[in-house]
Design a protein around this motif. Structure first.
Motif, short mmCIF file in Angstrom:
data_model
loop_
_atom_site.label_atom_id
_atom_site.label_comp_id
_atom_site.label_asym_id
_atom_site.label_seq_id
_atom_site.Cartn_x
_atom_site.Cartn_y
_atom_site.Cartn_z
N PRO A 82 26.96 78.21 89.70
CA PRO A 82 28.34 77.74 89.52
C PRO A 82 28.53 76.22 89.53
CG PRO A 82 28.28 79.56 91.08
CD PRO A 82 26.86 79.18 90.80
N VAL A 83 27.54 75.46 90.05
CA VAL A 83 27.73 74.01 90.14
C VAL A 83 26.62 73.21 89.44
CG1 VAL A 83 29.09 74.12 92.26
CG2 VAL A 83 26.61 73.91 92.41
N ARG A 84 25.59 73.85 88.94
CA ARG A 84 24.48 73.13 88.31
C ARG A 84 24.28 73.59 86.88
NH1 ARG A 84 22.95 73.81 93.54
NH2 ARG A 84 22.38 71.93 94.64
N CYS A 85 23.80 72.64 86.09
CA CYS A 85 23.56 72.98 84.69
C CYS A 85 22.38 72.18 84.15
CB CYS A 85 24.80 72.69 83.85
SG CYS A 85 25.23 70.94 83.74
N ILE A 86 21.89 72.64 83.00
CA ILE A 86 20.90 71.91 82.24
C ILE A 86 21.64 71.37 81.03
CG2 ILE A 86 18.78 72.08 80.87
CD1 ILE A 86 18.05 74.51 82.67
N THR A 87 21.45 70.09 80.74
CA THR A 87 22.19 69.49 79.63
C THR A 87 21.28 68.53 78.88
OG1 THR A 87 24.27 68.40 79.03
CG2 THR A 87 23.15 67.57 81.00
N ASN A 88 21.84 67.82 77.93
CA ASN A 88 21.10 66.80 77.20
C ASN A 88 21.96 65.54 77.16
OD1 ASN A 88 22.89 67.03 74.83
ND2 ASN A 88 21.89 69.02 74.59
N LEU A 89 21.40 64.47 76.65
CA LEU A 89 22.09 63.19 76.70
C LEU A 89 22.79 62.82 75.39
CD1 LEU A 89 19.40 61.20 78.72
CD2 LEU A 89 21.47 62.32 79.56
N SER A 90 23.09 63.79 74.55
CA SER A 90 23.80 63.51 73.30
C SER A 90 25.14 62.86 73.62
CB SER A 90 24.03 64.80 72.53
OG SER A 90 24.83 64.55 71.40
N THR A 91 25.46 61.80 72.90
CA THR A 91 26.72 61.09 73.12
C THR A 91 27.86 61.61 72.26
OG1 THR A 91 26.27 59.43 71.43
CG2 THR A 91 25.47 58.97 73.67
N GLY A 92 27.53 62.26 71.15
CA GLY A 92 28.55 62.72 70.22
C GLY A 92 28.98 61.65 69.23
N SER A 93 28.40 60.45 69.31
CA SER A 93 28.82 59.33 68.46
C SER A 93 28.70 59.64 66.97
CB SER A 93 27.99 58.07 68.77
OG SER A 93 28.23 57.66 70.08
N LEU A 94 27.58 60.20 66.57
CA LEU A 94 27.39 60.51 65.16
C LEU A 94 28.44 61.51 64.68
CD1 LEU A 94 25.77 60.37 62.51
CD2 LEU A 94 24.38 62.24 63.39
N GLY A 95 28.64 62.56 65.42
CA GLY A 95 29.63 63.58 65.04
C GLY A 95 31.04 63.03 64.96
N ILE A 96 31.39 62.14 65.88
CA ILE A 96 32.73 61.53 65.87
C ILE A 96 32.91 60.73 64.59
CG2 ILE A 96 34.18 59.77 66.96
CD1 ILE A 96 32.98 60.76 69.68
N GLU A 97 31.91 59.94 64.21
CA GLU A 97 32.01 59.12 63.00
C GLU A 97 32.02 59.98 61.73
OE1 GLU A 97 32.69 55.81 62.78
OE2 GLU A 97 32.95 56.07 64.95
N VAL A 98 31.18 61.00 61.69
CA VAL A 98 31.15 61.88 60.51
C VAL A 98 32.49 62.60 60.36
CG1 VAL A 98 30.10 63.98 59.56
CG2 VAL A 98 28.65 62.17 60.47
N SER A 99 33.03 63.13 61.44
CA SER A 99 34.30 63.84 61.33
C SER A 99 35.43 62.89 60.94
CB SER A 99 34.63 64.58 62.63
OG SER A 99 34.81 63.71 63.71
N LYS A 100 35.37 61.65 61.40
CA LYS A 100 36.39 60.66 61.04
C LYS A 100 36.37 60.40 59.54
CE LYS A 100 35.94 56.20 62.07
NZ LYS A 100 35.92 54.96 62.88
N ILE A 101 35.19 60.27 58.94
CA ILE A 101 35.09 60.01 57.51
C ILE A 101 35.58 61.21 56.70
CG2 ILE A 101 33.49 59.56 55.60
CD1 ILE A 101 34.04 57.14 57.50
N PHE A 102 35.17 62.42 57.08
CA PHE A 102 35.66 63.61 56.38
C PHE A 102 37.18 63.67 56.45
CE2 PHE A 102 31.34 65.19 56.29
CZ PHE A 102 31.33 66.01 55.18
N TYR A 103 37.73 63.43 57.63
CA TYR A 103 39.18 63.47 57.81
C TYR A 103 39.87 62.41 56.95
CZ TYR A 103 43.77 63.46 59.94
OH TYR A 103 45.13 63.52 60.12
N ALA A 104 39.36 61.20 56.96
CA ALA A 104 39.97 60.12 56.17
C ALA A 104 39.94 60.42 54.67
CB ALA A 104 39.25 58.79 56.45
N MET A 105 38.95 61.20 54.23
CA MET A 105 38.85 61.56 52.82
C MET A 105 39.80 62.69 52.43
SD MET A 105 36.97 59.42 51.36
CE MET A 105 37.02 60.25 49.79
#
Length: 169
Positions: free
Chosen positions: A80-103
Motif C-alpha cells: 500500500p505504500v511502496r512502488c517500483i517506478t521509473n524516472l521518466s519526466t513526461g517532457s517528450l510526451g508533453i511537447e508532442v501532445s502540444k504540437i498535435f493540439y496546436a495543429m
C-alpha cells in the motif's frame, strides 16, 4: 472579456453567450479564475487554443482528427505504500501532445507520472493514470477505431509483482 465571477452566472450573460455560440467563427476559451474573478487565460494557453481553433477549421473542417497519447512514467505497487517506478519526466510526451493540439487535432492524453506540469487546453482531454495497472486496464478497453492515431510515449513498467501485499512490507 473579463468579469467578476458573480457576473459570469448572470442569466443575461448566459443568454448572450448561447446566442454567440450559434454564430460561425465565435469560440469561447475557459477563463482563469483568480481573486474571485474570471480572467483571460495565460498568454501561452490562449495562444495555443487559438492555434488549435484556426488549424482545426482550416485542415479538418468536416471531420475532426483525434489522437490518443500516453505520456510520463508509471508505477507498480508492491504494497500500500511502496512502488517500483521509473524516472521518466513526461517532457517528450508533453511537447508532442502540444504540437498535435496546436495543429488542430483533438488530443486525449493519458498521463502517468511527470515532473512537469501538463497543460490543460480547452479542447483536449487529460486523464491521470499514474499506476501501471490502471493505464494498462484503460488501454485494454480503448476502441482504436475512435482515434486516427495512438502514440505510446509512456515509460511503462517492466516488472509487476505476482501479488501485491495488503499490508506494508
Amino acid at each position: 472579456a473579463t468579469m467578476h465571477e458573480s457576473l459570469s452566472f448572470s442569466p443575461i450573460i448566459e443568454e448572450n453567450k448561447e446566442k454567440l455560440k450559434k454564430m460561425d467563427g465565435i469560440f469561447f476559451t475557459n477563463p482563469r479564475t483568480e481573486e474571485g474573478k474570471e480572467k483571460l487565460p495565460l498568454p501561452n494557453l490562449l495562444a495555443i487554443n487559438i492555434c488549435h481553433i484556426i488549424n482545426k477549421r482550416k485542415y479538418y473542417p468536416n471531420k475532426p482528427k483525434k489522437v490518443l497519447i500516453t505520456i510520463g512514467g508509471t508505477r507498480t505497487m508492491i504494497d500500500p505504500v511502496r512502488c517500483i517506478t521509473n524516472l521518466s519526466t513526461g517532457s517528450l510526451g508533453i511537447e508532442v501532445s502540444k504540437i498535435f493540439y496546436a495543429m488542430g487535432i483533438e488530443t486525449t492524453v493519458l498521463c502517468g507520472n511527470t515532473n512537469k506540469e501538463v497543460p490543460e487546453y480547452d479542447y483536449n482531454k487529460l486523464i491521470h493514470l499514474p499506476n501501471y495497472q490502471e493505464m494498462y486496464s484503460y488501454l485494454k478497453e480503448v476502441n482504436p477505431n475512435k482515434y486516427d492515431g495512438i502514440l505510446h510515449l509512456v515509460a511503462g513498467s517492466d516488472f509487476t509483482p505476482k501479488t501485491i501485499s495488503n499490508s506494508k512490507i
